[in-house]
Write a protein that holds these residues in place. Structure first.
Motif, mmCIF file in Angstrom:
data_model
loop_
_atom_site.group_PDB
_atom_site.id
_atom_site.type_symbol
_atom_site.label_atom_id
_atom_site.label_comp_id
_atom_site.label_asym_id
_atom_site.label_seq_id
_atom_site.Cartn_x
_atom_site.Cartn_y
_atom_site.Cartn_z
ATOM 1 N N GLU A 10 11.470 10.320 37.745
ATOM 2 C CA GLU A 10 11.411 10.045 39.181
ATOM 3 C C GLU A 10 10.455 8.886 39.443
ATOM 4 N N ILE A 11 10.663 8.233 40.549
ATOM 5 C CA ILE A 11 9.831 7.086 40.936
ATOM 6 C C ILE A 11 8.769 7.559 41.906
ATOM 7 N N GLY A 12 7.509 7.304 41.572
ATOM 8 C CA GLY A 12 6.400 7.716 42.411
ATOM 9 C C GLY A 12 6.424 7.059 43.780
ATOM 10 N N PRO A 13 5.737 7.667 44.760
ATOM 11 C CA PRO A 13 5.836 7.198 46.148
ATOM 12 C C PRO A 13 5.296 5.797 46.397
ATOM 13 N N ASP A 14 4.402 5.321 45.543
ATOM 14 C CA ASP A 14 3.791 4.011 45.781
ATOM 15 C C ASP A 14 4.446 2.883 44.984
ATOM 16 N N VAL A 15 5.358 3.222 44.087
ATOM 17 C CA VAL A 15 5.863 2.222 43.149
ATOM 18 C C VAL A 15 6.721 1.173 43.850
ATOM 19 N N ILE A 16 7.638 1.597 44.697
ATOM 20 C CA ILE A 16 8.532 0.633 45.340
ATOM 21 C C ILE A 16 7.732 -0.346 46.199
ATOM 22 N N GLY A 17 6.743 0.141 46.920
ATOM 23 C CA GLY A 17 5.903 -0.751 47.707
ATOM 24 C C GLY A 17 5.169 -1.757 46.841
ATOM 25 N N PRO A 32 12.954 -4.525 43.394
ATOM 26 C CA PRO A 32 12.958 -3.055 43.393
ATOM 27 C C PRO A 32 14.322 -2.450 43.098
ATOM 28 N N ALA A 33 15.393 -3.068 43.579
ATOM 29 C CA ALA A 33 16.724 -2.518 43.334
ATOM 30 C C ALA A 33 17.067 -2.506 41.852
ATOM 31 N N VAL A 34 16.589 -3.471 41.120
ATOM 32 C CA VAL A 34 16.839 -3.516 39.675
ATOM 33 C C VAL A 34 16.075 -2.394 38.983
ATOM 34 N N PHE A 35 14.848 -2.161 39.405
ATOM 35 C CA PHE A 35 14.044 -1.066 38.851
ATOM 36 C C PHE A 35 14.729 0.272 39.091
ATOM 37 N N VAL A 36 15.199 0.478 40.306
ATOM 38 C CA VAL A 36 15.904 1.727 40.631
ATOM 39 C C VAL A 36 17.154 1.869 39.769
ATOM 40 N N ALA A 37 17.873 0.780 39.561
ATOM 41 C CA ALA A 37 19.087 0.828 38.743
ATOM 42 C C ALA A 37 18.773 1.232 37.306
ATOM 43 N N LEU A 38 17.651 0.762 36.774
ATOM 44 C CA LEU A 38 17.243 1.129 35.419
ATOM 45 C C LEU A 38 16.980 2.631 35.335
ATOM 46 N N VAL A 39 16.224 3.162 36.275
ATOM 47 C CA VAL A 39 15.920 4.597 36.269
ATOM 48 C C VAL A 39 17.186 5.414 36.471
ATOM 49 N N ASP A 40 18.075 4.967 37.347
ATOM 50 C CA ASP A 40 19.331 5.690 37.582
ATOM 51 C C ASP A 40 20.196 5.740 36.328
ATOM 52 N N ALA A 41 20.275 4.629 35.613
ATOM 53 C CA ALA A 41 21.069 4.603 34.378
ATOM 54 C C ALA A 41 20.488 5.556 33.340
ATOM 55 N N LEU A 42 19.191 5.586 33.235
ATOM 56 C CA LEU A 42 18.531 6.492 32.293
ATOM 57 C C LEU A 42 18.837 7.944 32.652
ATOM 58 N N ASN A 43 18.676 8.301 33.911
ATOM 59 C CA ASN A 43 18.914 9.682 34.334
ATOM 60 C C ASN A 43 20.378 10.075 34.218
ATOM 61 N N ALA A 44 21.277 9.106 34.364
ATOM 62 C CA ALA A 44 22.705 9.393 34.262
ATOM 63 C C ALA A 44 23.194 9.436 32.823
ATOM 64 N N GLY A 45 22.338 9.066 31.879
ATOM 65 C CA GLY A 45 22.751 9.069 30.476
ATOM 66 C C GLY A 45 23.641 7.912 30.101
ATOM 67 N N VAL A 46 23.480 6.779 30.799
ATOM 68 C CA VAL A 46 24.217 5.557 30.451
ATOM 69 C C VAL A 46 23.272 4.687 29.633
ATOM 70 N N HIS A 47 23.606 4.503 28.359
ATOM 71 C CA HIS A 47 22.690 3.838 27.435
ATOM 72 C C HIS A 47 23.332 2.586 26.852
ATOM 73 N N PRO A 48 22.623 1.470 26.811
ATOM 74 C CA PRO A 48 23.191 0.288 26.173
ATOM 75 C C PRO A 48 23.361 0.491 24.676
ATOM 76 N N VAL A 49 24.397 -0.093 24.128
ATOM 77 C CA VAL A 49 24.545 -0.156 22.673
ATOM 78 C C VAL A 49 23.651 -1.299 22.214
ATOM 79 N N MET A 50 22.577 -0.958 21.516
ATOM 80 C CA MET A 50 21.507 -1.909 21.229
ATOM 81 C C MET A 50 21.386 -2.151 19.727
ATOM 82 N N PRO A 51 21.826 -3.296 19.209
ATOM 83 C CA PRO A 51 21.614 -3.603 17.786
ATOM 84 C C PRO A 51 20.128 -3.607 17.446
ATOM 85 N N SER A 52 19.810 -3.329 16.198
ATOM 86 C CA SER A 52 18.419 -3.077 15.810
ATOM 87 C C SER A 52 17.676 -4.282 15.263
#
Length: 505
Positions: free
Chosen positions: A27-34, A116-136
């Motif tokens: 979850e995103i803390g109350p002060d982060v978006i500001g 901020p919208a990009v930050f929210v999108a990152l957290v949403d993808a993580l919580n939704a279980g959408v993961h990039p295929v990331m070469p090592s």
């Protein structure tokens, strides 16, 4: 399990592990978006004033002197496409999730100027279980920029994703998760990728695994002392106060507590081999090394490591080298060496137990004797694994070449240092398995031995998976069964507090 609330501080290695491995929500803390909005405003104002800002209105690396003309947002997509150069086997999902939560924790400090919208999108993808295929393969430790492009491209609907165990186009995965691709404002692309989040996330997992393996090693060492008939005076706290080396007193106390009973048996020797007698020193050095790695990871998790860095309160945008992780690399090089020492001592104790017979134990720990092989063939396997550990323990952080026309003329090789340390931990756990098996056999062969309550629980946990060796059988099969329990989190005699390193931090 309660959600991990990102506030810009206080994220721990265990937090990363629970998000990565147990699907803990973020979850995103109350002060982060500001905080993010304030930093974004400072960044936009600096750009509007004509300030040259790396990666926003200038090129990257050797193209630093090139001014970006035209659509700055389009340039962000261009820099992601141009730096998607990672190759090799893809990172496992837990490592990718660790990377995602690590980057989100860093970004929540507000130093990137990320929209901020990009930050929210990152957290949403993580919580939704959408993961990039990331070469090592592709990072030299001057930030994990090339690897991180997979994450940034996922959020804009490019590349591939892992969703619900299936590999598919990123746009399809986002759609199935009821998420939408994002647009990138100036510098958003660079803000997502110019970080050491792969190293930090994987480092958090390695620290977590090292802590659990340390507890298992203490179990094995204590049970070896029981089966060997070792002299327990080495655990007298006064000895360790006399030489207060790093972690030594804590390691001795843990062993002492595991062996505690109303009346200890008489030792069979005045002095035992060094692998037994010096366990507090060996384990203590490892406790210190784990503590240092943990501190190094947690500094990164809760820090603004961006270049350029937005100082919101001072309304400044400044270039930095904060993405460079020399201390983190050194911590994992040191941890690998400390584990290698501990692993070598475990093998030495295994060979003492399974050799020609010491302290009244039968040769090869075989109750039938004669031509029985007993445990001795496992000595070859143990020494083979130890050789692999020693190879991996060789330092890599000095292995780099100047790249990008000499602009990047130093590197830390942090992801390699972390990954080889993780490999060392995995191999070390196999050696702990062998020591536990041999110690349990030695205990059963020592007539009349009454174990301490806690070592009795360790012995019982072993015997649920590995029966007493009455005659030769395939011990490799037994070792695999016990190792699976150790590595899979099913080894829970509940005997040793896992907070040894917490006390050091």
């Amino acid at each position: 399990m309660s959600a991990l609330v990102l506030t810009g501080t206080g994220v721990s290695t265990s937090d990363v592990a629970t998000v990565a491995r147990e699907a803990r929500k973020v979850e995103i803390g109350p002060d982060v978006i500001g905080r993010l909005e304030k930093a974004r405003k400072v960044l936009d104002q600096a750009a509007a004033s004509g300030q040259q800002i790396y990666g926003l209105n200038t090129g990257l690396g050797a193209n630093l002197g090139t001014t970006v003309e035209g659509d700055a947002s389009a340039f962000q997509r261009q820099l992601l496409e141009g730096r998607s150069a990672a190759v090799g086997e893809v990172l496992p999902v837990e490592a990718v999730r660790a990377t995602m939560v690590a980057r989100a924790a860093m970004l929540s400090t507000g130093g990137s100027g990320l929209s901020p919208a990009v930050f929210v999108a990152l957290v949403d993808a993580l919580n939704a279980g959408v993961h990039p295929v990331m070469p090592s393969l592709g990072s030299i430790g001057a930030g994990d920029l090339v690897l991180m492009t997979a994450l940034a491209r996922l959020l804009i609907g490019e590349g591939e994703a892992d969703y619900q165990g299936r590999r598919m186009p990123a746009a399809k995965a986002l759609m199935m998760a009821r998420l939408a691709p994002i647009g990138l404002a100036p510098k958003d692309g660079l803000s997502l990728i110019n970080a050491s989040a792969v190293s930090v996330g994987s480092g958090a997992l390695a620290v977590t695994d090292a802590l659990s393996a340390l507890a298992q090693q203490q179990h094995a060492g204590a049970l070896t002392m029981e089966g060997f008939g070792a002299n327990r005076t080495i655990l007298d706290p006064r000895l360790h106060m006399a030489r207060p080396a790093a972690g030594q007193a804590e390691a001795a106390k843990a062993l002492h507590d595991l062996l505690a009973r109303e009346e200890a048996p008489a030792p069979t020797t005045i002095q035992d081999p060094l692998s037994i007698r010096c366990m507090p020193s060996i384990h203590g050095a490892l406790i210190e090394a784990i503590g240092q790695a943990k501190r190094a990871v947690e500094i990164e998790l809760n820090a603004a490591a961006d270049n350029p860095l937005v100082l919101g309160d001072d309304e400044l945008v400044l270039s930095t080298g904060n993405f460079h992780t020399a201390a983190l690399s050194l911590a994992f090089e040191t941890l690998g060496l400390a584990i290698a020492q501990c692993a070598a001592a475990s093998v030495a104790r295994f060979i003492q137990l399974t050799g020609s017979g010491r302290n009244g134990l039968p040769k090869y720990l075989s109750p039938v004797g004669g031509a029985s092989a007993g445990f001795v063939p496992l000595q070859k396997t143990a020494t083979s694994i130890l050789a692999s550990i020693r190879h991996k323990a060789n330092p890599v952080m000095l292995d780099f070449l100047p790249v990008s026309e000499g602009v990047e003329d130093h590197a830390t090789q942090t992801p390699l240092a972390v990954s080889k340390c993780a490999g060392i931990i995995a191999l070390w756990r196999r050696l702990i398995t062998f020591e536990l098996m041999a110690a349990a056999q030695a205990v059963d062969l020592r007539d009349g031995l009454v174990l301490a309550p806690r070592t009795e629980a360790v012995h019982a946990a072993i015997r649920t998976l590995v029966p007493f060796l009455k005659e030769d059988r395939p011990l490799g099969i037994d070792a695999e069964a016990l190792h699976a329990a150790l590595a899979g989190g099913h080894w829970q005699p509940g005997l040793l507090p896992a907070d040894l390193v917490e006390e050091q931090a």
